[in-house]
Design an enzyme around this catalytic site. Structure first.
Site, PDB file in Angstrom:
ATOM      1  CB  SER A 152      -0.518   3.061   9.253  1.00 47.51           C
ATOM      2  OG  SER A 152      -0.633   2.437   7.992  1.00 47.51           O
ATOM      3  CG  HIS A 165       5.075  -1.524   1.316  1.00 49.67           C
ATOM      4  ND1 HIS A 165       5.881  -2.440   1.936  1.00 49.67           N
ATOM      5  CD2 HIS A 165       5.061  -1.880   0.009  1.00 49.67           C
ATOM      6  CE1 HIS A 165       6.345  -3.312   1.057  1.00 49.67           C
ATOM      7  NE2 HIS A 165       5.869  -2.989  -0.131  1.00 49.67           N
ATOM      8  CG  ASP A 166       0.659   4.973   4.265  1.00 54.37           C
ATOM      9  OD1 ASP A 166       0.338   4.370   5.319  1.00 54.37           O
ATOM     10  OD2 ASP A 166       0.320   6.137   4.025  1.00 54.37           O
TER      11      ASP A 166
END
Ligand code: HEM
Ligand SMILES: *[C@@H]1O[C@H](CO)[C@@H](O)[C@H](O)[C@H]1NC(C)=O
Ligand SMILES: *[C@@H]1O[C@H](CO)[C@@H](O)[C@H](O)[C@H]1NC(C)=O
Ligand SMILES: *[C@@H]1O[C@H](CO)[C@@H](O)[C@H](O)[C@H]1NC(C)=O
Length: 324
Positions: free
Chosen positions: A79, A69-70
């Site tokens: 993030s 997912h980063d």
């Protein structure tokens, strides 16, 4: 004649020098990045991940997913780890991640331990990459050399995280192929990376339609999953089931064997088989754990290369949850 040869030799050397300089100014991650500046890094990360996975095997899956997912939202820049601030909303609460991504406390623990040894040196983005590798390894999967040198973002992008760059569990095969292609990842990379679902869990809300409404599902598998997931929308949405019913805490290739038996839990899992272009890869990985490991490792390294911040871009966060 001799003179001409020397000239062309000179030209070649110059050309090679220019090429080397050019590639240096581009993003170049490498596995020795912290060799001098933080020699105990790998040891420390491994120790924290080992403890976390021993306490709860699912944590290995959660850490692997965090890295995915980063990387898929504006590149591997840490993030996903940022909390909301007065000036931006973090990515954690975006649709694909809200109440679902986990493992932040483990990353905090890794970060604080690494900071105490090598303050201000190692990025949170790199810690995610190492933790993902260690998680796979500790659950019986392959190891690989992690490329490092990413820096951390100073902001998060809630809108981007919600924009569909992270594929939905009801994706069609062409959705999946296109989503990965947009990140520079091939169809083969996509099929191999989907094998990450050989560990971890999913919530009822993500597979309800599949187990009640789809026909390409093994009936007794569907029945067993229905026990963990009531039919009515909104009831039991957060109940979880193993993505790999055979060996949920082993990073093996049983995910692909499940797909052959129509026992993929998510719609986006089952679309990989009996659907055309990716069938043969699923069969290959179901037969050969070595082929799966080889392609998974290659694809993880490629995923880790998505748009890193390097040079003077970004920062090394002191705390993974907020910009300095
Ligand atoms: C191919 C497209 C993908 C889709 C549609 C997808 C979707 C999902 C969904 C819906 C869940 C369950 C989340 C929940 O209910 O809380 C999940 C879990 C998971 N995903 Fe994916 N995923 C994809 C690719 C990947 C990739 C590339 C990786 C890593 C390389 C990955 C690793 C995981 C892991 C390990 C879990 C379990 C997490 C846990 O138990 O905490 N997924 N995925
Ligand atoms: C995330 O989930 C919580 C709890 O279910 C909910 O209250 C919140 O509105 C969600 N956030 C977003 C941005 O959808
Ligand atoms: C199954 O599909 C029908 C028709 O689209 C829908 O009304 C029903 O709510 C769906 N059931 C579930 C559990 O998703
Ligand atoms: C339940 O949700 C599914 C998927 O969003 C939708 O197709 C269906 O109409 C919903 N069913 C009910 C009874 O609200």
């Amino acid at each position: 004649m001799e003179f001409n040869n020397q000239i062309s030799m000179l030209k070649m050397v110059l050309l090679m020098l220019i090429m080397m300089l050019g590639s240096q100014s581009e993003a170049q991650l490498n596995s020795d990045y912290y060799k001098e500046s933080c020699p105990t890094l790998f040891y420390v990360v491994r120790r924290v991940v080992r403890r976390a996975v021993a306490r709860e095997p699912r944590m290995g899956a959660s850490l692997l997913r965090l890295f995915f997912h980063d990387c898929f939202v504006n590149g591997c820049d840490g993030s996903i780890l940022l909390d909301d601030t007065p000036s931006f909303v973090g990515e954690k609460t975006a649709g694909p991640s809200n109440n679902s991504v986990r493992g932040f406390e483990v990353i905090d623990k890794i970060k604080s331990t690494v900071e105490s040894l090598c303050p201000g040196i190692v990025s949170c983005a790199d810690l995610l990459a190492i933790a993902a590798r260690d998680s796979v390894l500790l659950l019986g999967g392959p190891g690989w050399s992690v490329k490092l040198g990413r820096r951390d973002s100073t902001t998060a992008n809630f809108a981007a995280a919600n924009s569909g760059v992270i594929p939905s569990p009801i994706s069609t095969l062409s959705n999946l192929i296109n989503r990965f292609k947009a990140q520079g990842l091939s169809t083969r990379d996509m099929v191999a990376l989907s094998g990450a679902h050989t560990i971890g869990k999913a919530k009822c809300a993500t597979f309800r339609n599949r187990i009640y409404n789809e026909s390409n599902i093994n009936p007794s598998f569907a029945m067993s999953r229905r026990e963990k997931c009531p039919a009515a929308n909104g009831s039991g949405d957060n109940k979880v089931a193993d993505l790999d019913i055979r060996s949920p805490n082993m990073f093996d290739h049983s995910y692909y064997k499940q797909l052959l038996g129509n026992k993929g839990l998510l719609t986006s899992d089952q679309v990989l088989f009996n659907n055309g272009p990716t069938d043969s890869l699923v069969v290959t990985y179901s037969h050969s754990i070595r082929a799966f490991y080889r392609d998974f490792v290659g694809a993880m390294v490629k995923m880790g290369d998505i748009s890193p911040l390097t040079g003077s871009n970004g920062q090394i966060r002191n705390n993974c949850r907020r910009p300095n």
